[in-house]
Design a protein around this motif. Structure first.
Motif, PDB file in Angstrom:
ATOM      1  N   SER A  36       0.839  -1.210   0.000  1.00 28.44           N
ATOM      2  CA  SER A  36       0.000   0.000   0.000  1.00 28.44           C
ATOM      3  C   SER A  36       0.868   1.253   0.000  1.00 28.44           C
ATOM      4  N   GLN A 117     -15.207  11.092  -9.011  1.00 24.52           N
ATOM      5  CA  GLN A 117     -15.439  10.800  -7.601  1.00 24.52           C
ATOM      6  C   GLN A 117     -14.632  11.758  -6.725  1.00 24.52           C
ATOM      7  N   ARG A 133      -9.683   9.180   1.827  1.00 23.06           N
ATOM      8  CA  ARG A 133      -9.984   8.231   2.904  1.00 23.06           C
ATOM      9  C   ARG A 133     -11.433   7.736   2.878  1.00 23.06           C
ATOM     10  N   HIS A 134     -12.358   8.628   2.570  1.00 26.33           N
ATOM     11  CA  HIS A 134     -13.780   8.275   2.682  1.00 26.33           C
ATOM     12  C   HIS A 134     -14.436   7.877   1.363  1.00 26.33           C
ATOM     13  N   ILE A 137     -10.505   5.349  -1.322  1.00 24.75           N
ATOM     14  CA  ILE A 137      -9.943   4.105  -0.773  1.00 24.75           C
ATOM     15  C   ILE A 137     -10.986   3.004  -0.591  1.00 24.75           C
ATOM     16  N   PRO A 138     -12.179   3.285  -0.022  1.00 26.29           N
ATOM     17  CA  PRO A 138     -13.170   2.203   0.132  1.00 26.29           C
ATOM     18  C   PRO A 138     -13.541   1.544  -1.194  1.00 26.29           C
ATOM     19  N   GLN A 139     -13.718   2.347  -2.237  1.00 24.24           N
ATOM     20  CA  GLN A 139     -14.058   1.781  -3.547  1.00 24.24           C
ATOM     21  C   GLN A 139     -12.875   1.005  -4.128  1.00 24.24           C
ATOM     22  N   PHE A 141     -10.409  -0.458  -2.474  1.00 23.34           N
ATOM     23  CA  PHE A 141     -10.161  -1.686  -1.711  1.00 23.34           C
ATOM     24  C   PHE A 141     -11.116  -2.783  -2.152  1.00 23.34           C
ATOM     25  N   ARG A 142     -12.366  -2.444  -2.373  1.00 28.02           N
ATOM     26  CA  ARG A 142     -13.349  -3.433  -2.817  1.00 28.02           C
ATOM     27  C   ARG A 142     -12.962  -4.020  -4.168  1.00 28.02           C
TER      28      ARG A 142
END
Length: 215
Positions: A36, A117, A133-134, A137-139, A141-142
């Motif tokens: 990462s 985005q 961060r919000h 990264i969440p998208q 990581f998935r």
């Protein structure tokens, strides 16, 4: 064929399996952290960070894992004076080897997110860090989970090469049994089937995870 040898060999293989899974799991988790950092370094505007990440990935991808294992186990302790167990060396090797490939996975996932985005996050008043961060990264990581699981499977197979530094994983147990009993056909055939079953289970688990993510 007399299958009585399995009463001795199978317990050895399961003991080796514990070491294999331990090194692969710890190595891939630490490798994700290293990867990462390197992945973010690859897309960083800072030239020094980007260069460090590129050199690290180049060194790992340009050298065989078996050479990395020998270097970490035999050379690094002599250079540093540190006493290192074979398992520790194995974890270090899997960590940095998998980290180099995970870095490319991370870079691909981050750059694959629609730039809109990021713009949307900034337009809502979020800082670049908060947007990353919000939202990003969440998208990312998935989307990288299937590739990360595939890298874990590769790392499990790569642990077989750690037998050269006397890590008591599956392959080393097979070699130990064959050298003691001289039953090479039985030992290596059983070992091949053992690996086949193990990796098949992991592949099935990977496909189940991918199907769930698609839903």
């Amino acid at each position: 064929m007399d299958l009585s040898f399995l009463s001795v060999l199978l317990p050895m293989l399961f003991e080796g399996l514990k070491v294999t899974i331990y090194i692969a799991v710890v190595g891939i988790l630490l490798g994700f952290l290293v990867g990462s950092l390197a992945g973010f370094g690859l897309i960083a505007k800072n030239k020094v960070a980007r260069t460090i990440a590129e050199v690290y990935i180049w060194i790992i991808r340009a050298t065989p894992l078996i050479v990395q294992a020998l270097y970490v186990y035999y050379v690094v302790p002599k250079m540093t004076g540190l006493d290192m167990s074979s398992n520790t060396a194995g974890i270090i090797v899997i960590t940095f080897n998998s980290g180099a490939f995970i870095a490319e996975i991370v870079r691909g996932a981050l750059t694959g997110i629609d730039p809109g985005q990021r713009e949307a996050g900034l337009s809502l008043g979020l800082t670049p860090g908060q947007t990353m961060r919000h939202i990003i990264i969440p998208q990312a990581f998935r989307s990288m989970l299937p590739a990360l699981f595939n890298q874990f499977i590769i790392s499990v197979k790569d642990t077989a090469l750690l037998s050269v530094i006397v890590v008591n994983e599956i392959t080393h147990q097979i070699e130990s049994y064959a050298s003691i009993t001289f039953k090479t056909i039985e030992a290596y055939t059983t070992g091949a089937v053992f690996y086949l079953v193990l990796i098949s289970i992991l592949i099935i688990a990977q496909k189940m995870i991918e199907r769930r993510l698609k839903k």
